[in-house]
Design an enzyme around this catalytic site. Structure first.
Site, PDB file in Angstrom:
ATOM      1  N   SER A 193       9.447  36.182  10.549  1.00  0.00           N
ATOM      2  CA  SER A 193       9.373  34.739  10.799  1.00  0.00           C
ATOM      3  C   SER A 193       9.481  34.009   9.470  1.00  0.00           C
ATOM      4  O   SER A 193       9.538  34.631   8.404  1.00  0.00           O
ATOM      5  CB  SER A 193       8.051  34.387  11.498  1.00  0.00           C
ATOM      6  OG  SER A 193       6.964  34.611  10.623  1.00  0.00           O
ATOM      7  N   LYS A 194       9.457  32.678   9.535  1.00  0.00           N
ATOM      8  CA  LYS A 194       9.640  31.873   8.329  1.00  0.00           C
ATOM      9  C   LYS A 194       8.541  32.081   7.293  1.00  0.00           C
ATOM     10  O   LYS A 194       8.743  31.810   6.109  1.00  0.00           O
ATOM     11  CB  LYS A 194       9.737  30.391   8.698  1.00  0.00           C
ATOM     12  CG  LYS A 194      11.063  30.033   9.347  1.00  0.00           C
ATOM     13  CD  LYS A 194      11.169  28.544   9.604  1.00  0.00           C
ATOM     14  CE  LYS A 194      12.525  28.185  10.209  1.00  0.00           C
ATOM     15  NZ  LYS A 194      12.631  26.743  10.496  1.00  0.00           N
ATOM     16  N   ARG A 195       7.379  32.550   7.743  1.00  0.00           N
ATOM     17  CA  ARG A 195       6.318  32.760   6.753  1.00  0.00           C
ATOM     18  C   ARG A 195       6.645  33.913   5.792  1.00  0.00           C
ATOM     19  O   ARG A 195       6.044  34.035   4.725  1.00  0.00           O
ATOM     20  CB  ARG A 195       4.974  33.015   7.450  1.00  0.00           C
ATOM     21  CG  ARG A 195       4.843  34.358   8.130  1.00  0.00           C
ATOM     22  CD  ARG A 195       3.411  34.547   8.651  1.00  0.00           C
ATOM     23  NE  ARG A 195       3.269  35.781   9.381  1.00  0.00           N
ATOM     24  CZ  ARG A 195       3.537  35.936  10.666  1.00  0.00           C
ATOM     25  NH1 ARG A 195       3.987  34.891  11.370  1.00  0.00           N
ATOM     26  NH2 ARG A 195       3.377  37.091  11.277  1.00  0.00           N
ATOM     27  N   HIS A 196       7.600  34.759   6.177  1.00  0.00           N
ATOM     28  CA  HIS A 196       8.008  35.863   5.311  1.00  0.00           C
ATOM     29  C   HIS A 196       9.089  35.437   4.322  1.00  0.00           C
ATOM     30  O   HIS A 196       9.317  36.100   3.320  1.00  0.00           O
ATOM     31  CB  HIS A 196       8.530  37.033   6.155  1.00  0.00           C
ATOM     32  CG  HIS A 196       7.514  37.604   7.083  1.00  0.00           C
ATOM     33  ND1 HIS A 196       7.644  37.556   8.459  1.00  0.00           N
ATOM     34  CD2 HIS A 196       6.330  38.224   6.843  1.00  0.00           C
ATOM     35  CE1 HIS A 196       6.597  38.135   9.020  1.00  0.00           C
ATOM     36  NE2 HIS A 196       5.785  38.543   8.064  1.00  0.00           N
ATOM     37  N   GLY A 197       9.775  34.337   4.607  1.00  0.00           N
ATOM     38  CA  GLY A 197      10.892  33.875   3.782  1.00  0.00           C
ATOM     39  C   GLY A 197      11.970  33.302   4.677  1.00  0.00           C
ATOM     40  O   GLY A 197      11.766  33.111   5.873  1.00  0.00           O
TER      41      GLY A 197
END
Length: 489
Positions: free
Chosen positions: A256-260
């Protein structure tokens, strides 16, 4: 005669192209092309609420950038069109009505409010549809239709037993039928549901292999029961492993976006090459027989086989993607490197001509992403304010005193130079070091600090002087000499 392999990429125009969607498209392309088959583009726009203006252009642009050329599609046509689901709307009703007439589906007149109340009371009935309209009498159905009551068409799912299907990657999968809700085939607005349209279109377009993420494993029996209801052949299923991301605590979870960045165009904007992204995501869940890592798209087609797809989740490693990017940058022909680098050179030097080859020569072995270039060469645009202690270097045996002497003699020699290119600058400074009886580094370190204003640079003193040009290079060397003289006062 062996059936021709046909795969389809069927994205919804709902926004960006996620790397998971792109991997699905890539594997569909590889499965088709490695078998000499066709790769079809179909747009699934039946969910009108999620439609995003401009999303279709993103799909076309992405496929073009990564080289996934489709054989049939909305823009190319083909023998099985239209290739946009909203343009096939009338087609789906015919098949839904066929199942109703055969007693395999029924009209459901339940209101949105009733369905919501069922969902809210899920502790009592599981939250699913209770099949309220499944056994309405013909008279009741006729009365509701005559009254203009809105309805959906639902499939009659088996209530007992189980449904089993075979997946190429995961093997046989069995689902208990009691877990399956009477799925909606046609919505009240006349549009088909995703599942229903998929089956109809895949059959009519002669799709042989259905490729998608493993999160859809549990919904596959719904597809198979539809194929069974129509008496159609079931396609080959290829479910791909999940793509995970690394969490800060070392664990992994769905990417998800929290990973990049997870969107293809976001990664492109960050400086990753489309070829590197394709090369990397091809290895997210697939292992070539010889454990090779670097491939062009053509080489992926030559080496791909379905039996190399893994069941295990794949972890999206941004460091590994960066490594792929760097390897591809370093392997580029110089002309291609310059073509990619020039927009970033021009961010700092919008006007004028410079010895770009010199810059490319020092940058290509060091660059991992082209977007890093402005940060790496910013000192060439403007001389940084640096501390005089930068002239002190133990390895080069320089200090504040001998740096003054080195700069003075270097300036005098370089001022006499007529041809300001790499070879004459190199020969002049190497000859001067020999003349002075010092190691090359003892002369070149202070020249480099004065010219660059920083201790860390791509390339050395000679490349920096050459790129700056004679006037700017000598100006900087004199600024450095002045800085040193002030310190010694």
């Amino acid at each position: 005669m062996r059936e021709k392999v046909r795969t389809r990429f069927a994205p919804s125009p709902t926004g960006m192209m996620h790397v998971g969607n792109l991997r699905t498209a890539l594997f569909e392309y590889l499965i088709a092309k490695s078998a000499g088959g066709d790769f079809i583009l179909r747009i699934e726009d039946t969910d009108r609420e999620r439609y995003v203006e401009g999303a279709l252009d993103i799909i076309y642009r992405t496929l073009d950038m990564v080289g996934l050329k489709h054989d049939e599609g909305p823009d190319l046509g083909g023998g099985y069109g239209p290739y946009v689901q909203s343009e096939r709307k009338d087609l789906y009703r015919k098949y839904a009505e066929q199942l109703v007439s055969e007693g395999k589906a029924y009209r459901c007149f339940c209101t949105k409010e009733r369905l919501e109340s069922l969902h809210e009371s899920k502790e009592e009935n599981g939250g699913g549809y209770d099949r309220h309209c499944r056994n309405l009498s013909a008279e009741e159905v006729g009365r509701l239709l005559a009254a203009g009551t809105p309805y959906v068409i639902r499939q009659k799912m088996p209530i007992e037993g189980s449904t089993t299907f075979d997946d190429v990657v995961y093997g046989p999968i069995t689902i208990e039928n009691r877990e399956l809700e009477d799925q909606i085939l046609l919505k009240s607005d006349g549009y088909p549901t995703y599942n229903f349209a998929n089956v109809i279109d895949d059959h009519l377009m002669k799709i042989t292999h259905v490729v998608r993420g493993s999160e859809y494993l549990s919904s596959t029996p719904k597809y198979n029961l539809l194929y069974e209801a129509f008496g159609w052949d079931v396609p080959t299923y290829v479910h791909l492993p999940l793509i995970m991301g690394k969490n800060a605590d070392g664990s992994v979870s769905k990417l998800s976006k929290r990973h990049g960045s997870t969107g293809f165009h976001d990664l492109i904007e960050e400086g990753y090459l489309s070829r590197a992204i394709v090369n990397y995501i091809a290895l997210l869940g697939w292992c070539p027989k010889d454990n090779r890592e670097l491939f062009t798209l053509e080489e992926l087609v030559e080496n791909f086989s379905i039996d190399g797809i893994s069941k295990s989740p794949a972890v999206f490693d941004y460091d590994k993607l960066l490594w792929f990017n760097g390897e591809i940058v370093r392997a580029m022909p110089r002309e291609e490197f310059l073509e990619n680098a020039m927009p970033y050179f021009r961010q700092l030097f919008p006007q004028g001509d410079y010895p770009w080859d010199v810059l490319a020569g020092v940058l290509q072995p060091r660059v991992t992403k082209f977007s890093d270039i402005p940060g790496m060469i910013g000192f060439l645009k403007e001389l940084p304010d640096y501390p005089v202690d930068d002239y002190i270097n133990k390895k080069s045996k320089t200090n504040l005193e001998n740096s003054v002497a080195m700069l003075k003699t270097a300036i005098a020699k370089l001022e006499e130079l007529g041809d300001w290119t790499m070879e004459p600058i190199h020969d002049t400074l190497m000859g001067l070091a020999q003349e002075l009886g010092v190691k090359n580094g003892t002369l070149l370190w202070p020249v480099r600090i004065a010219a660059a204003g920083t201790k860390v640079t791509p390339g050395g003193a000679i490349e920096i002087l050459c790129f700056l040009g004679k006037e700017e290079a000598l100006r900087r060397l004199n600024v450095g000499l002045e800085k040193l003289n002030k310190e010694s006062v």
